[in-house]
Design a protein around this motif. Sequence first.
Motif, short mmCIF file in Angstrom:
data_model
loop_
_atom_site.label_atom_id
_atom_site.label_comp_id
_atom_site.label_asym_id
_atom_site.label_seq_id
_atom_site.Cartn_x
_atom_site.Cartn_y
_atom_site.Cartn_z
N LEU A 115 0.83 -1.21 0.00
CA LEU A 115 0.00 0.00 0.00
C LEU A 115 0.87 1.26 0.00
CD1 LEU A 115 -2.65 1.59 0.48
CD2 LEU A 115 -2.35 1.14 2.92
N ILE A 116 1.92 1.27 0.83
CA ILE A 116 2.81 2.43 0.90
C ILE A 116 3.52 2.64 -0.44
CG2 ILE A 116 4.92 3.32 1.98
CD1 ILE A 116 4.04 1.89 4.55
N ILE A 117 4.01 1.57 -1.04
CA ILE A 117 4.73 1.67 -2.32
C ILE A 117 3.83 2.26 -3.40
CG2 ILE A 117 5.73 0.31 -4.21
CD1 ILE A 117 6.83 -1.60 -2.04
N ASP A 118 2.59 1.77 -3.47
CA ASP A 118 1.67 2.26 -4.50
C ASP A 118 1.24 3.71 -4.22
OD1 ASP A 118 1.77 -0.07 -5.89
OD2 ASP A 118 -0.15 -0.85 -5.20
N THR A 119 1.01 4.04 -2.97
CA THR A 119 0.51 5.38 -2.63
C THR A 119 1.56 6.45 -2.92
OG1 THR A 119 -0.92 4.46 -0.90
CG2 THR A 119 -0.42 6.82 -0.79
N PHE A 120 2.82 6.16 -2.63
CA PHE A 120 3.88 7.15 -2.79
C PHE A 120 4.76 6.91 -4.02
CE2 PHE A 120 2.86 7.11 1.75
CZ PHE A 120 2.61 8.45 1.97
N GLN A 127 2.18 5.46 -9.26
CA GLN A 127 1.51 5.96 -8.07
C GLN A 127 0.01 5.78 -8.19
OE1 GLN A 127 2.84 9.87 -7.10
NE2 GLN A 127 1.87 9.92 -5.08
N GLN A 128 -0.61 5.30 -7.11
CA GLN A 128 -2.04 5.06 -7.11
C GLN A 128 -2.66 5.76 -5.91
OE1 GLN A 128 -3.13 0.95 -7.59
NE2 GLN A 128 -1.43 0.51 -8.96
N THR A 129 -3.75 6.47 -6.15
CA THR A 129 -4.41 7.23 -5.10
C THR A 129 -5.09 6.29 -4.11
OG1 THR A 129 -4.82 9.03 -6.65
CG2 THR A 129 -6.10 9.02 -4.60
N LEU A 130 -4.92 6.57 -2.82
CA LEU A 130 -5.59 5.80 -1.79
C LEU A 130 -6.95 6.41 -1.50
CD1 LEU A 130 -5.52 3.57 0.35
CD2 LEU A 130 -4.46 5.21 1.92
N LEU A 267 -0.18 -4.36 -12.57
CA LEU A 267 -1.19 -4.30 -11.51
C LEU A 267 -0.83 -3.34 -10.39
CD1 LEU A 267 -1.97 -8.12 -11.05
CD2 LEU A 267 -3.16 -6.48 -12.53
N GLY A 268 0.45 -3.02 -10.26
CA GLY A 268 0.91 -2.30 -9.07
C GLY A 268 1.35 -3.29 -8.01
N THR A 269 2.20 -2.84 -7.11
CA THR A 269 2.75 -3.73 -6.10
C THR A 269 1.68 -4.27 -5.17
OG1 THR A 269 4.83 -2.49 -6.15
CG2 THR A 269 4.46 -3.93 -4.26
N GLY A 270 0.78 -3.41 -4.68
CA GLY A 270 -0.22 -3.82 -3.71
C GLY A 270 -1.14 -4.91 -4.23
N LEU A 317 -12.42 -5.16 -4.89
CA LEU A 317 -12.59 -3.74 -4.59
C LEU A 317 -11.33 -2.94 -4.95
CD1 LEU A 317 -14.48 -3.81 -1.16
CD2 LEU A 317 -15.40 -3.18 -3.40
N VAL A 318 -10.17 -3.50 -4.62
CA VAL A 318 -8.91 -2.81 -4.94
C VAL A 318 -8.74 -2.70 -6.45
CG1 VAL A 318 -6.40 -2.94 -4.79
CG2 VAL A 318 -7.78 -3.49 -2.79
N ARG A 319 -9.07 -3.76 -7.17
CA ARG A 319 -8.87 -3.77 -8.63
C ARG A 319 -9.79 -2.78 -9.32
NH1 ARG A 319 -10.57 -5.63 -13.34
NH2 ARG A 319 -12.53 -6.41 -12.49
N LEU A 320 -10.99 -2.57 -8.75
CA LEU A 320 -11.96 -1.71 -9.42
C LEU A 320 -11.69 -0.22 -9.20
CD1 LEU A 320 -15.25 -3.71 -8.66
CD2 LEU A 320 -14.08 -3.49 -10.85
N THR A 321 -10.73 0.14 -8.32
CA THR A 321 -10.47 1.55 -8.05
C THR A 321 -9.46 2.08 -9.02
OG1 THR A 321 -8.79 0.91 -6.42
CG2 THR A 321 -11.02 1.34 -5.62
#
Length: 321
Positions: A115-120, A127-130, A267-270, A317-321
């Motif tokens: 989550l931290i890796i993707d957010t920042f 980068q993915q918005t939380l 997909l992103g790390t998370g 839910l994570v994939r759909l955001t």
Amino acid sequence: MQGLETFGVGIGVLAGLLLPIQTCLNSRLRESVGSPFLSSLISFIGGTVFLFIVTLCVNGSVLFPLSTIAQNPAWLWLGGLFGVIGLTTNIFIFPKIGGVQTAILPITGQIIMGLIIDTFGLFYSAQQTLNITRLLGILLVIAGVVGAVVLGQKRSHKNLPSDSSPSDGQDAGLWGWRALALGTGFLMAAQSAINGHLGVVLGSSAKSAFVSFTVGTIVLALIACVLKLKIRIRAPQGKTKNPWWMYFGGVLGALFVAGNALLVPVLGTGLTIMAALTGMITGSLMVDKFGLLQAPQRAVTLTQVLSLGVMVIGIALVRLT
């Protein structure tokens, strides 16, 4: 893009399924060589050889320009080291905090660090918005992990002594071991992100996995030299021979690392980590239920099955955001 992500999540789950099987193979190999370090070393050697052949077939060469090393940050080459640290740390923390926490804390660390890796956007990740939906999905995945690993285990072992007894919390020093277990999960998540970016830099997820396994093999070989360990493969007491399949744990580990390196940029790390963890827990329950590869057979509870469903909902839910 949604279709590609769905396919990627499926591949991530399948990759995660390989790890419990790899654990069975490496555990059986450990019985024959007498040391977890030697078992890991043999496994890493097998994975490195396998990835060498795959990389030659796919890319025609395992080499890359030396300028690549100078032009990129030093952490790009540390994925294999992080993998070995994570593997070795679990060996030491198990007798300190028990099996349940040895499983749940590194997994929780992986999810948080992902989550931290993707957010920042760490390690050059996208980068993915939380947002609320994504956070809810992550919390559902963590709840599913707790249900499958902790609640499910307690129910299936309710008539047996709990393996978490050494970690009841009266000794304050146990919190240091717990923090170390959580940090192990951070390193494993970082490994996925690093190998994913290395795959982009080298233009090949196979090359990325090969580099990671080569580094890990070198580290384990140095450990074996320092500890003066010698490889002697014998049939363990009570068994007449060693099964041929115990040598293939490294191949499964190589496929997992290569799969993560391929999926992280997509997909992103998370999300990659959560898909893999869902596969890992599913595979673990299958190993327990059917007693695969000489593993002890254990009952699988309804709580564990429902927890897997919660994890799948969280991933959706994570994939759909």
